[in-house]
Design an enzyme around this catalytic site. Structure first.
Site, short mmCIF file in Angstrom:
data_model
loop_
_atom_site.label_atom_id
_atom_site.label_comp_id
_atom_site.label_asym_id
_atom_site.label_seq_id
_atom_site.Cartn_x
_atom_site.Cartn_y
_atom_site.Cartn_z
N TYR A 118 -20.13 20.14 -10.99
CA TYR A 118 -21.12 20.85 -11.79
C TYR A 118 -21.40 20.17 -13.13
O TYR A 118 -20.53 19.50 -13.69
CB TYR A 118 -20.63 22.27 -12.08
CG TYR A 118 -20.68 23.18 -10.89
CD1 TYR A 118 -21.89 23.50 -10.30
CD2 TYR A 118 -19.52 23.71 -10.36
CE1 TYR A 118 -21.94 24.35 -9.22
CE2 TYR A 118 -19.56 24.57 -9.28
CZ TYR A 118 -20.77 24.89 -8.70
OH TYR A 118 -20.83 25.73 -7.63
N GLN A 130 -16.51 23.61 2.27
CA GLN A 130 -17.92 23.19 2.35
C GLN A 130 -18.73 24.05 3.32
O GLN A 130 -19.87 24.40 3.05
CB GLN A 130 -18.02 21.73 2.75
CG GLN A 130 -18.05 20.82 1.54
CD GLN A 130 -18.14 19.36 1.90
OE1 GLN A 130 -17.86 18.97 3.04
NE2 GLN A 130 -18.49 18.54 0.95
N SER A 178 -24.78 25.98 -1.49
CA SER A 178 -25.31 24.76 -0.88
C SER A 178 -26.29 25.07 0.23
O SER A 178 -27.37 24.48 0.31
CB SER A 178 -24.19 23.89 -0.30
OG SER A 178 -23.41 23.36 -1.33
N ARG A 208 -15.79 24.14 -4.88
CA ARG A 208 -16.37 22.95 -4.25
C ARG A 208 -15.23 22.05 -3.76
O ARG A 208 -14.98 20.99 -4.33
CB ARG A 208 -17.21 22.21 -5.27
CG ARG A 208 -18.69 22.35 -5.06
CD ARG A 208 -19.25 23.63 -5.55
NE ARG A 208 -20.52 23.95 -4.93
CZ ARG A 208 -21.69 23.55 -5.38
NH1 ARG A 208 -21.78 22.78 -6.41
NH2 ARG A 208 -22.80 23.93 -4.77
N ASP A 249 -19.95 27.43 1.86
CA ASP A 249 -20.59 27.36 0.56
C ASP A 249 -22.04 27.87 0.63
O ASP A 249 -22.95 27.16 1.02
CB ASP A 249 -20.54 25.88 0.10
CG ASP A 249 -21.06 25.67 -1.30
OD1 ASP A 249 -21.75 26.56 -1.82
OD2 ASP A 249 -20.79 24.60 -1.86
#
Ligand code: NAD
Length: 378
Positions: free
Chosen positions: A229, A126, A132, A121, A129
């Site tokens: 997390y 991003q 996500s 992360r 990912d």
């Protein structure tokens, strides 16, 4: 550089790891694309669409033959990749901590397994990912499915025949999926509240116009938590959370649970007796059902009625939006490979920060630090 994309074999998997859009983008990098016949069917992409974008469409054996990179949503069995180049990279969702057997097979077969769900992360990752991109869609769909199973309306309606009151929706776990669930339930007109163990989510909940419900007397996780997390909570926290939830849940019509702890079974958030305290006709959607479930008695891909409450949870909720989920997943894969594409050699060269985080196997060995290192038999 030959890149192959395969038709998914897993049950109820309708997504695909390559789209015509990413075929064109990979071709622009100088790669050759081969797609297994029917790979895009579940996501409304025809073989002709792939051909038009510049890929070759063929059977599995020929698609895999000579591949340098294999793209998949759920990692195929290593045995199914027979014919791929020695050391070929396979980018997919591997579920490595519950499927160590498969990781070992990849090691033994000499492939470089890249677990996309272990993407760190960090800001530059991003766009790569997959957790996500898929959680966002799953959060949205979970609310629609819960709304559909609910025998009442979400928004308040004032009609000539009388007033319909707004549904109360409680979202437990406010990560990517939870935030989208809050936003979706708000758009549908529900009264929304939400909870998490990470204190940073309080403001996020408020900024979406929902009410934060937090354990106040025992400290949760300060800020974002490590790597964004959550971790396992203390017994004291869990007891305080159970008490808080018990008081709140009895007044809710819809509960969406999304709580996960990486590499661990999902935390149990709702017990059978808490379900019993809810009004008959209420609906719970357990988005964590595939990781063991947040809700006692939830069963993957089944709607169960417990004490008059409907408990639902699809193991692959994002897959129910196969076209969008595939488009985003395929872009995640393209963004990943293109960020590391070395123009001179015409192949991706991963750096240590991301490479070491997601690489499970290489040169015949299991190399991920969180998995048992084992050499394959000579
Ligand atoms: P996740 O899927 O691992 O977990 C879902 C949510 O459940 C989390 O918010 C977690 O805190 C919560 N949870 C865990 N145990 C709980 C419990 N016992 N009770 C209540 N809630 C509990 O999380 P996620 O969706 O992957 O996102 C986690 C965070 O990472 C978010 O803040 C997100 O914005 C951030 N993030 C950052 C990046 C990046 O910077 N590249 C990318 C994606 C997500």
């Amino acid at each position: 550089m030959r890149i192959a994309a395969l038709r998914e074999r897993a049950e109820r998997e309708s997504r695909v790891a390559l789209t015509p859009e990413t075929v064109r983008k990979f071709i622009a990098l100088g790669a050759e694309l081969v797609v297994e016949t029917g790979a895009g069917q579940g996501a409304a992409i025809s073989d002709a669409d792939y051909v038009e974008a510049g890929a070759r469409v063929t059977d599995r054996a020929q698609a895999v033959a000579g591949a340098d990179i294999v793209l998949a949503v759920q990692a195929p069995d290593a045995a199914d990749l027979h014919g791929a180049k020695a050391g070929a990279m396979v980018a997919a969702i591997f579920d490595p901590f519950s499927r160590e057997d498969r990781v070992r097979d990849y090691g033994a077969a000499g492939y470089e397994a890249l677990a996309m769900e272990l993407m760190p992360r960090i800001t530059r990752a991003q766009s790569m990912d997959v957790l996500s991109s898929q959680s966002n869609l799953a959060g949205y769909k979970s609310v629609l499915l819960a709304a559909n199973a609910y025998g009442r309306a979400f928004p308040m309606m004032m009609t000539a025949a009388g007033t319909v009151s707004a549904a109360r929706v409680f979202v437990m776990g406010v990560g990517v999926a939870g935030l989208q669930a809050i936003a979706t339930a708000k758009r549908l007109g529900a009264q929304v509240s939400a909870t998490d163990v990470r204190s940073a989510t309080r403001e996020q909940i408020q900024s979406l116009g929902a009410k934060p419900i937090f354990v106040e007397n025992v400290e949760g996780i300060e800020g974002e938590g490590s790597g964004g997390y959550a971790s396992e909570m203390s017994d004291e926290y869990r007891a305080a959370q159970a008490e808080l939830v018990s008081a709140h849940i009895a007044k809710q019509d819809i509960v969406i649970t999304t709580a996960l702890i990486p590499g661990r079974p999902a935390p149990r958030l709702i017990s059978d007796s808490q379900i019993a305290s809810m009004k008959p006709g209420s609906v719970i959607y357990d988005l964590a059902v595939a990781q063991g479930g947040n809700v006692e008695g939830s069963r993957a891909d089944e709607a169960v009625t417990v004490h008059g409450v409907t408990v639902i949870g699809h193991a692959n909720t994002a897959g129910l939006l196969a076209a969008d989920a595939s488009a985003l997943y395929a872009r995640n894969l393209f963004n990943f490979f293109s960020a590391f594409w070395d123009e001179e050699s015409g192949r991706p060269l991963l750096d240590d920060e991301i490479g070491d985080a997601i690489r499970l196997t290489r040169d015949g060995k299991v190399v991920h630090p969180r998995l048992g290192r084992q050499s394959t038999p000579e």
